[in-house]
Each structure stands twice: as C-alpha cells, then as structure tokens.
Write a protein that holds these residues in place. Sequence first.
Motif, PDB file in Angstrom:
ATOM      1  N   GLY A  91       0.846  -1.184   0.000  1.00  0.00           N
ATOM      2  CA  GLY A  91       0.000   0.000   0.000  1.00  0.00           C
ATOM      3  C   GLY A  91       0.880   1.232   0.000  1.00  0.00           C
ATOM      4  O   GLY A  91       1.894   1.270   0.689  1.00  0.00           O
ATOM      5  N   ILE A  92       0.506   2.214  -0.791  1.00  0.00           N
ATOM      6  CA  ILE A  92       1.229   3.488  -0.847  1.00  0.00           C
ATOM      7  C   ILE A  92       0.306   4.581  -0.311  1.00  0.00           C
ATOM      8  O   ILE A  92      -0.874   4.605  -0.646  1.00  0.00           O
ATOM      9  CB  ILE A  92       1.623   3.836  -2.305  1.00  0.00           C
ATOM     10  N   GLY A  93       0.876   5.479   0.484  1.00  0.00           N
ATOM     11  CA  GLY A  93       0.149   6.651   0.956  1.00  0.00           C
ATOM     12  C   GLY A  93       0.967   7.892   0.659  1.00  0.00           C
ATOM     13  O   GLY A  93       2.130   7.963   1.049  1.00  0.00           O
ATOM     14  N   ILE A  94       0.380   8.854  -0.044  1.00  0.00           N
ATOM     15  CA  ILE A  94       1.099  10.079  -0.422  1.00  0.00           C
ATOM     16  C   ILE A  94       0.339  11.290   0.103  1.00  0.00           C
ATOM     17  O   ILE A  94      -0.854  11.434  -0.164  1.00  0.00           O
ATOM     18  CB  ILE A  94       1.242  10.202  -1.954  1.00  0.00           C
ATOM     19  N   THR A  95       1.055  12.150   0.817  1.00  0.00           N
ATOM     20  CA  THR A  95       0.458  13.377   1.338  1.00  0.00           C
ATOM     21  C   THR A  95       1.505  14.482   1.332  1.00  0.00           C
ATOM     22  O   THR A  95       2.678  14.220   1.566  1.00  0.00           O
ATOM     23  CB  THR A  95      -0.123  13.160   2.756  1.00  0.00           C
ATOM     24  N   GLY A  96       1.088  15.692   1.008  1.00  0.00           N
ATOM     25  CA  GLY A  96       2.073  16.765   0.977  1.00  0.00           C
ATOM     26  C   GLY A  96       1.497  18.088   0.536  1.00  0.00           C
ATOM     27  O   GLY A  96       0.297  18.222   0.325  1.00  0.00           O
ATOM     28  N   TYR A  97       2.397  19.051   0.428  1.00  0.00           N
ATOM     29  CA  TYR A  97       2.061  20.395  -0.047  1.00  0.00           C
ATOM     30  C   TYR A  97       2.647  20.558  -1.440  1.00  0.00           C
ATOM     31  O   TYR A  97       3.804  20.927  -1.595  1.00  0.00           O
ATOM     32  CB  TYR A  97       2.637  21.464   0.877  1.00  0.00           C
ATOM     33  N   ALA A  98       1.842  20.279  -2.464  1.00  0.00           N
ATOM     34  CA  ALA A  98       2.322  20.407  -3.839  1.00  0.00           C
ATOM     35  C   ALA A  98       2.415  21.869  -4.274  1.00  0.00           C
ATOM     36  O   ALA A  98       3.131  22.191  -5.208  1.00  0.00           O
ATOM     37  CB  ALA A  98       1.418  19.630  -4.794  1.00  0.00           C
ATOM     38  N   GLY A  99       1.707  22.735  -3.614  1.00  0.00           N
ATOM     39  CA  GLY A  99       1.762  24.154  -3.940  1.00  0.00           C
ATOM     40  C   GLY A  99       0.423  24.674  -4.405  1.00  0.00           C
ATOM     41  O   GLY A  99      -0.487  23.904  -4.653  1.00  0.00           O
ATOM     42  N   PRO A 100       0.270  25.936  -4.469  1.00  0.00           N
ATOM     43  CA  PRO A 100       1.335  26.933  -4.427  1.00  0.00           C
ATOM     44  C   PRO A 100       1.797  27.298  -3.013  1.00  0.00           C
ATOM     45  O   PRO A 100       2.792  27.992  -2.856  1.00  0.00           O
ATOM     46  CB  PRO A 100       0.701  28.152  -5.104  1.00  0.00           C
ATOM     47  N   ASP A 101       1.082  26.822  -1.985  1.00  0.00           N
ATOM     48  CA  ASP A 101       1.431  27.193  -0.619  1.00  0.00           C
ATOM     49  C   ASP A 101       2.003  26.009   0.150  1.00  0.00           C
ATOM     50  O   ASP A 101       1.707  24.857  -0.152  1.00  0.00           O
ATOM     51  CB  ASP A 101       0.187  27.703   0.133  1.00  0.00           C
ATOM     52  N   GLY A 102       2.772  26.329   1.165  1.00  0.00           N
ATOM     53  CA  GLY A 102       3.270  25.337   2.107  1.00  0.00           C
ATOM     54  C   GLY A 102       2.322  25.237   3.283  1.00  0.00           C
ATOM     55  O   GLY A 102       1.177  25.681   3.223  1.00  0.00           O
ATOM     56  N   GLY A 103       2.813  24.673   4.369  1.00  0.00           N
ATOM     57  CA  GLY A 103       1.982  24.482   5.546  1.00  0.00           C
ATOM     58  C   GLY A 103       1.886  25.717   6.412  1.00  0.00           C
ATOM     59  O   GLY A 103       2.762  26.586   6.384  1.00  0.00           O
ATOM     60  N   GLU A 104       0.808  25.776   7.183  1.00  0.00           N
ATOM     61  CA  GLU A 104       0.615  26.891   8.103  1.00  0.00           C
ATOM     62  C   GLU A 104       1.706  26.943   9.158  1.00  0.00           C
ATOM     63  O   GLU A 104       1.978  27.991   9.730  1.00  0.00           O
ATOM     64  CB  GLU A 104      -0.752  26.773   8.773  1.00  0.00           C
ATOM     65  N   ASP A 105       2.339  25.791   9.420  1.00  0.00           N
ATOM     66  CA  ASP A 105       3.390  25.717  10.436  1.00  0.00           C
ATOM     67  C   ASP A 105       4.768  26.079   9.880  1.00  0.00           C
ATOM     68  O   ASP A 105       5.773  25.915  10.554  1.00  0.00           O
ATOM     69  CB  ASP A 105       3.432  24.319  11.047  1.00  0.00           C
ATOM     70  N   GLY A 106       4.809  26.562   8.646  1.00  0.00           N
ATOM     71  CA  GLY A 106       6.074  26.938   8.032  1.00  0.00           C
ATOM     72  C   GLY A 106       6.710  25.842   7.192  1.00  0.00           C
ATOM     73  O   GLY A 106       7.788  26.031   6.630  1.00  0.00           O
ATOM     74  N   THR A 107       6.047  24.695   7.078  1.00  0.00           N
ATOM     75  CA  THR A 107       6.554  23.619   6.229  1.00  0.00           C
ATOM     76  C   THR A 107       6.601  24.127   4.785  1.00  0.00           C
ATOM     77  O   THR A 107       5.605  24.649   4.284  1.00  0.00           O
ATOM     78  CB  THR A 107       5.653  22.374   6.310  1.00  0.00           C
ATOM     79  N   PRO A 108       7.742  23.995   4.124  1.00  0.00           N
ATOM     80  CA  PRO A 108       7.867  24.580   2.785  1.00  0.00           C
ATOM     81  C   PRO A 108       7.019  23.880   1.716  1.00  0.00           C
ATOM     82  O   PRO A 108       6.747  22.677   1.808  1.00  0.00           O
ATOM     83  CB  PRO A 108       9.357  24.431   2.461  1.00  0.00           C
ATOM     84  N   VAL A 109       6.623  24.667   0.744  1.00  0.00           N
ATOM     85  CA  VAL A 109       5.934  24.121  -0.410  1.00  0.00           C
ATOM     86  C   VAL A 109       6.813  23.046  -1.044  1.00  0.00           C
ATOM     87  O   VAL A 109       8.045  23.151  -1.048  1.00  0.00           O
ATOM     88  CB  VAL A 109       5.569  25.231  -1.425  1.00  0.00           C
ATOM     89  N   GLY A 110       6.183  21.996  -1.531  1.00  0.00           N
ATOM     90  CA  GLY A 110       6.920  20.902  -2.149  1.00  0.00           C
ATOM     91  C   GLY A 110       7.310  19.804  -1.174  1.00  0.00           C
ATOM     92  O   GLY A 110       7.922  18.826  -1.569  1.00  0.00           O
ATOM     93  N   THR A 111       6.958  19.946   0.103  1.00  0.00           N
ATOM     94  CA  THR A 111       7.236  18.903   1.092  1.00  0.00           C
ATOM     95  C   THR A 111       6.191  17.805   0.950  1.00  0.00           C
ATOM     96  O   THR A 111       4.986  18.062   1.038  1.00  0.00           O
ATOM     97  CB  THR A 111       7.196  19.471   2.526  1.00  0.00           C
ATOM     98  N   ILE A 112       6.666  16.595   0.706  1.00  0.00           N
ATOM     99  CA  ILE A 112       5.766  15.463   0.473  1.00  0.00           C
ATOM    100  C   ILE A 112       6.297  14.247   1.220  1.00  0.00           C
ATOM    101  O   ILE A 112       7.498  13.983   1.220  1.00  0.00           O
ATOM    102  CB  ILE A 112       5.659  15.164  -1.040  1.00  0.00           C
ATOM    103  N   TYR A 113       5.362  13.507   1.825  1.00  0.00           N
ATOM    104  CA  TYR A 113       5.690  12.254   2.507  1.00  0.00           C
ATOM    105  C   TYR A 113       5.041  11.111   1.750  1.00  0.00           C
ATOM    106  O   TYR A 113       3.862  11.187   1.390  1.00  0.00           O
ATOM    107  CB  TYR A 113       5.175  12.264   3.946  1.00  0.00           C
ATOM    108  N   ILE A 114       5.836  10.066   1.503  1.00  0.00           N
ATOM    109  CA  ILE A 114       5.341   8.883   0.810  1.00  0.00           C
ATOM    110  C   ILE A 114       5.528   7.694   1.729  1.00  0.00           C
ATOM    111  O   ILE A 114       6.656   7.360   2.107  1.00  0.00           O
ATOM    112  CB  ILE A 114       6.086   8.652  -0.520  1.00  0.00           C
ATOM    113  N   GLY A 115       4.418   7.074   2.098  1.00  0.00           N
ATOM    114  CA  GLY A 115       4.458   5.888   2.944  1.00  0.00           C
ATOM    115  C   GLY A 115       4.310   4.642   2.096  1.00  0.00           C
ATOM    116  O   GLY A 115       3.564   4.631   1.115  1.00  0.00           O
TER     117      GLY A 115
END
Length: 161
Positions: free
Chosen positions: A96-120
């Motif tokens: 099983g694959i799980g993909i979640t992240g900030y593809a853009g144009p914005d990052g996270g409210e906590d300052g996580t940069p745009v383009g940050t992605i986690y793949i499980g």
Amino acid sequence: MTQPELEQHAAKALTERGLTLSVAESCTGGLLSKRITDVAGASKFYKGGACTYCNEIKHKILGVRTETLERYTAVSQQTAAEMAQGIARVYETDLGIGITGYAGPDGGEDGTPVGTIYIGLFCQGQTQVHKIVSPHGREQARQDAADEALRMILCAIPDKD
C-alpha cells in the motif's frame, strides 16, 4: 530510470512475484494511479486507489487516526504511514502506498515549505516513509512524488527466487 520506465519496471516486478498493490493519494490527486494503469496488464497486480484529499476522508476511508491528524497534521510521516497501512487493509493488498504533501502553491501553516511530500509504503507487514522536497512547482512536485513512490515499490519488492 525515467518515466514511464519506472511504472513498467514496477509492474513487471509486482506481476512476476504475484504481489498486489493499492494506493492512497492526496497531493498527487490520482496521478500515481493513472501512471500505474497506463501500463497494459495493470489489473494483474493493481487493485485500486483512493484520492483522499481531506482529513475526514483520510479518517473515514483509510482509518487514519484523528489523533494523528490533530497532533502531526495531514502532511506528516505519521499520516503517510497510516494512509499506506489503511489502503492496504481496505483493498487487502500486499503493498500500500500513501502520499500526502504540499504540492503548492502554498506550504503548511506551520512553516513547512511548499513541495514537502511524505510517501508511505506498507509492504508485507513493514512500513517505511520517505520525505521529499520538490520546490519546482505543483506539477513537478506531483511527478516527483509519483516517481519516488514507484522507486520505493521497486526497492521493497523481494528478489525473485
């Protein structure tokens, strides 16, 4: 390897070993599922996917714990891991694959940069998560995430006996 070689190699490896795959996508919006099903014969190994864009659906469909979403947010290694485990459980697949992240144009409210992605990746009882940062625009981030997911699949599949 380049696209579409990645999906071709993953398809071959999964088919040869008789393994099944399912995917849960958020920021990629179904791109990984599309790339997988572009391969002729994908029905031999691919059971399906879910585009779980909001937290409510991550929780209801995949079983991502409310506590995980509240404590770590939807874009976290913990959420990616639970998404991968959840989709494998729901579809009864080996991987099983799980993909979640900030593809853009914005990052996270906590300052996580745009383009940050986690793949499980959940594979036969084990879960691993990779983090990538792809700051070159929304479409490139989505492509990079799908590429990394396919690489993870290839690395996780045991060698053929």
